[in-house]
Design an enzyme around this catalytic site. Structure first.
Site, PDB file in Angstrom:
ATOM      1  N   ASP A 108      -2.785  46.341  -6.975  1.00 32.87           N
ATOM      2  CA  ASP A 108      -4.019  45.590  -6.711  1.00 32.87           C
ATOM      3  C   ASP A 108      -4.270  45.468  -5.212  1.00 32.87           C
ATOM      4  OD1 ASP A 108      -1.659  44.038  -6.640  1.00 32.87           O
ATOM      5  OD2 ASP A 108      -2.809  42.178  -6.759  1.00 32.87           O
ATOM      6  N   GLU A 109      -5.537  45.316  -4.883  1.00 31.26           N
ATOM      7  CA  GLU A 109      -5.980  44.882  -3.555  1.00 31.26           C
ATOM      8  C   GLU A 109      -5.397  45.697  -2.401  1.00 31.26           C
ATOM      9  OE1 GLU A 109      -6.988  40.225  -4.059  1.00 31.26           O
ATOM     10  OE2 GLU A 109      -4.859  40.614  -3.769  1.00 31.26           O
ATOM     11  N   LEU A 110      -5.226  46.988  -2.583  1.00 34.62           N
ATOM     12  CA  LEU A 110      -4.799  47.797  -1.434  1.00 34.62           C
ATOM     13  C   LEU A 110      -5.982  47.906  -0.471  1.00 34.62           C
ATOM     14  CD1 LEU A 110      -2.751  49.619   0.002  1.00 34.62           C
ATOM     15  CD2 LEU A 110      -3.676  51.549  -1.321  1.00 34.62           C
TER      16      LEU A 110
END
Ligand SMILES: *[C@@H]1O[C@H](CO)[C@@H](O)[C@H](O)[C@H]1NC(C)=O
Ligand SMILES: *[C@@H]1O[C@H](CO)[C@@H](O)[C@H](O)[C@H]1NC(C)=O
Ligand SMILES: *[C@@H]1O[C@H](CO)[C@@H](O)[C@H](O)[C@H]1NC(C)=O
Ligand SMILES: *[C@@H]1O[C@H](CO)[C@@H](O)[C@H](O)[C@H]1NC(C)=O
Ligand SMILES: *[C@@H]1O[C@H](CO)[C@@H](O)[C@H](O)[C@H]1NC(C)=O
Ligand SMILES: *[C@@H]1O[C@H](CO)[C@@H](O)[C@H](O)[C@H]1NC(C)=O
Length: 609
Positions: free
Chosen positions: A374-376
């Site tokens: 997530d959320e790279l």
């Protein structure tokens, strides 16, 4: 009072009494209004063999029990080798826990009756007693190895439970896990009498046929932002099993801390944990996994990567980019930032060593391993001397290769990979058809993932993020930051009340084919501002509300949405039971609402005229 009059009064009360006692609601349930008493010496058989109640020698209640070592807990389930449980051991331990629930953490529903008056609810102990004499448990098929490390759908959790008016009880299930589910239902039919020495059900005869709507019913616990002790996790597993929840997703590492001891790489936890007391040893991990396995709650780990992994920089700074970079909001969603260097062969070798150590230790207990994703933030790679770009055309192929490598390793260890939705949806990474995708951004994400033919676990943040709505944990400078962020809400408010949690249907708006790909869901407990002191009250009974959606379905047998007014009295009762069993579940409405109309749900209902 003469017997006939008292009988009529009781029958009337029973008729008015919509409380069905059991949470989550069984698929099919009919009950009567006769009393049956249960004795501690009840005869219990499992496939015609006599089962004893291993009476646990604990005396001082839950706190004592939970503050002690794993071996203290194991007295509930004595007589087995935990590493490879047999069906009999699972059932024996389940029977002991069920009787322990009824007799050792007893529950008299004072808090649910007007003036605490139970005389219209409980039986007159002088009026003659019919005893529940036998509990006959039959398992209809042999368990498989996958029963104890299940993929979604591997275990048939269905059970039938009947209690005849003359006190004969039959519990049948296909698997030992189904028997555990049935035993839990059984416990919820009983109350302690106010005399203190009798236990009874007012609902005989009972007929229940039950099975879950979704195979994956979970709680995500983040142990990186705050550390939770083994006792906290075991207590959470217990409460999950009461709710028929069956997956504990431990988000075990993140950029904030690395609490997981990896014996071949001791520097990771030594330097990455908050302190030496905030580390899960290999023995702790095994104890937690075994504890879950015996309760039909598969514990699985997430090591989030390639973002959300800054804590590795404490011991291996050369592998991580943008660790604690500032301003953090250019590089990640919250401090401290930190991501793997996507093109680094050292990173790949590191993950190989890490997985060689961790995966064989989780594979006996779970079929899944979650690799995060997530959320790279593309900007991280701007600071990576090997990349110096935030262009997705540069980064996407690197990420594809990274995911292929790591998921390949997960599969090679005999596990199925899980990944957050950004990997396929935001980065267009192609994942294997076996991969399970966890969504958090909403209904549209579930639609997109299932449209790709991939399986989904839904954790829609608008409904099932239990951390939301309690305000900011960041501090703002006087002036512009103060003005801009006043009144200091968090990003995902409002609070997800039990009713909002209960209103969510992970399959809403999907075609039947797409709905089939939804394996279930998880409520998420991200722990920026949650620690062991508040854990129970944050999670319970709101996770119970999701538990009923996932076990019973958002709709009832007639296809209608389940009603809050039907759910509330049962949830109030179940919450009292959880409290009696040692979990500090939160209040969900004024106590007046439970007592005013004898917990009918009517006292505090609101209808639009
Ligand atoms: C308790 O309830 C019973 C039956 O509903 C009633 O007869 C009795 O008067 C009540 N007692 C009190 C103290 O309210
Ligand atoms: C429960 O009862 C139903 C209806 O009699 C039957 O079809 C089903 O196989 C039973 N299931 C179990 C687990 O006993
Ligand atoms: C990336 O960094 C730039 C500043 O260099 C910033 O303007 C932009 O918002 C950042 N992007 C993200 C997604 O944070
Ligand atoms: C990449 O960096 C440029 C320049 O700092 C910035 O304007 C842009 O928003 C960044 N792109 C992403 C995807 O963050
Ligand atoms: C992924 O595909 C979508 C739709 O084709 C496109 O808008 C998006 O830019 C792509 N993202 C990346 C990281 O390539
Ligand atoms: C049933 O619940 C869903 C949400 O789960 C909601 O969208 C829908 O409007 C409800 N239907 C009715 C008839 O209330």
């Amino acid at each position: 009072m003469n017997t006939l009059a008292s009988f009529l009064a009781l029958a009337l009360v029973a008729l008015q009494q919509p409380v069905l006692a059991v949470w989550p609601a069984p698929q099919h349930y009919s009950k009567g209004s006769s009393f049956l008493y249960i004795h501690q010496n009840i005869k219990i058989t499992y496939n015609e063999e006599f089962v004893r109640w291993d009476f646990c020698p604990l005396a001082a209640g839950r706190a004592t029990e939970y503050s002690h070592s794993p071996s203290a807990q194991m007295t509930f389930t004595s007589g087995y080798t935990p590493r490879s449980p047999t069906s009999k051991e699972i059932v024996q331990a389940g029977v002991s826990r069920a009787l322990d629930s009824i007799f050792r953490t007893p529950f008299a529903p004072y808090a649910l009756r007007k003036h605490g008056n139970l005389s219209g609810f409980e039986p007159d102990v002088y009026a003659g007693q019919t005893w529940l004499d036998t509990l006959q448990i039959t398992q209809l098929a042999a368990d498989k190895p996958s029963t104890f490390r299940p993929r979604a759908g591997d275990v048939d959790e269905s059970y039938n439970l009947t209690i005849s008016a003359d006190g004969h009880t039959k519990l049948t299930a296909v698997s030992s896990i189904g028997i555990l589910r049935g035993l839990e239902t059984f416990t919820q039919l009983f109350y302690q009498h106010t005399t203190g020495t009798f236990w009874y059900t007012p609902y005989a005869p009972v007929t229940i046929r039950d099975a879950p709507r979704f195979p994956h019913r979970g709680v995500l616990l983040d142990t990186s932002r705050h550390f939770f002790s083994v006792a906290d996790i075991k207590r959470t597993i217990d409460a999950m099993s009461w709710n028929k929840l069956n997956r504990l997703h431990v988000h075990v590492t993140d950029s904030q801390s690395w609490p997981l001891d990896v014996p071949s790489m001791p520097e990771l936890a030594r330097m990455g944990a908050y302190n030496p007391a905030s580390i899960y040893s290999a023995a702790d991990l095994e104890a937690v996994q075994q504890y879950g396995q015996h309760r039909g709650v598969a514990v699985y780990l997430e090591i989030d990567m390639p973002g959300h992994i800054g804590s590795v920089a404490e011991s291996h700074p050369e592998l991580i980019v943008a660790y604690d970079a500032q301003p953090y909001y250019w590089y990640c969603a919250q401090p401290p930032c930190g991501a793997f260097k996507l093109s680094s062969p050292d990173v790949d070798r590191f993950v190989g060593r890490l997985f060689d150590d961790v995966l064989p230790r989780v594979a006996p207990y779970s079929a899944y391993f979650h690799t995060g994703g997530d959320e790279l933030n593309a900007n991280d790679s701007m600071l990576d001397e090997g990349i110096r770009s935030n262009d997705t055309r540069v980064l996407q192929p690197l990420l594809q290769k990274f995911i292929d490598r790591q998921h390949g390793r997960v599969r090679a260890a005999g596990l199925t990979p899980l990944s957050w939705e950004e990997i396929p949806l935001e980065w267009n990474v192609t994942v294997g058809a076996d991969t399970v995708i966890q969504t958090w951004l909403g209904t549209e994400s579930v639609r997109k993932v299932t449209a790709k033919g991939l399986q989904v676990i839904d954790s829609n943040y608008n409904f099932w993020y239990l951390d939301c709505g309690r305000g900011q944990w960041l501090a703002f400078d006087n002036g512009a930051a103060f003005q801009q962020h006043y009144p200091f809400n968090d990003w995902c408010g409002p609070t997800k009340s039990w009713a909002l949690v209960y209103s969510h249907d992970p399959t809403a708006g999907l075609s039947p084919a797409q709905a089939k790909l939804v394996l279930g869901g998880e409520v998420a407990v991200w722990t920026e501002s949650i620690d062991p002191q508040t854990l129970d009250a944050i999670v319970w009974p709101r996770a119970s509300a999701a538990g009923e959606v996932l076990w019973s379905g958002r709709q009832d047998a007639s296809g209608r949405n389940r009603s809050q007014i039907d759910a509330l009295p049962r949830l109030l009762e179940f919450r009292e039971r959880m409290v009696a069993r040692g979990v500090r579940a939160a209040a969900i409405t004024q106590q007046w609402c439970a007592t005013a109309d004898d917990n009918s749900g009517r006292a505090c209902e609101l209808r639009v005229m």
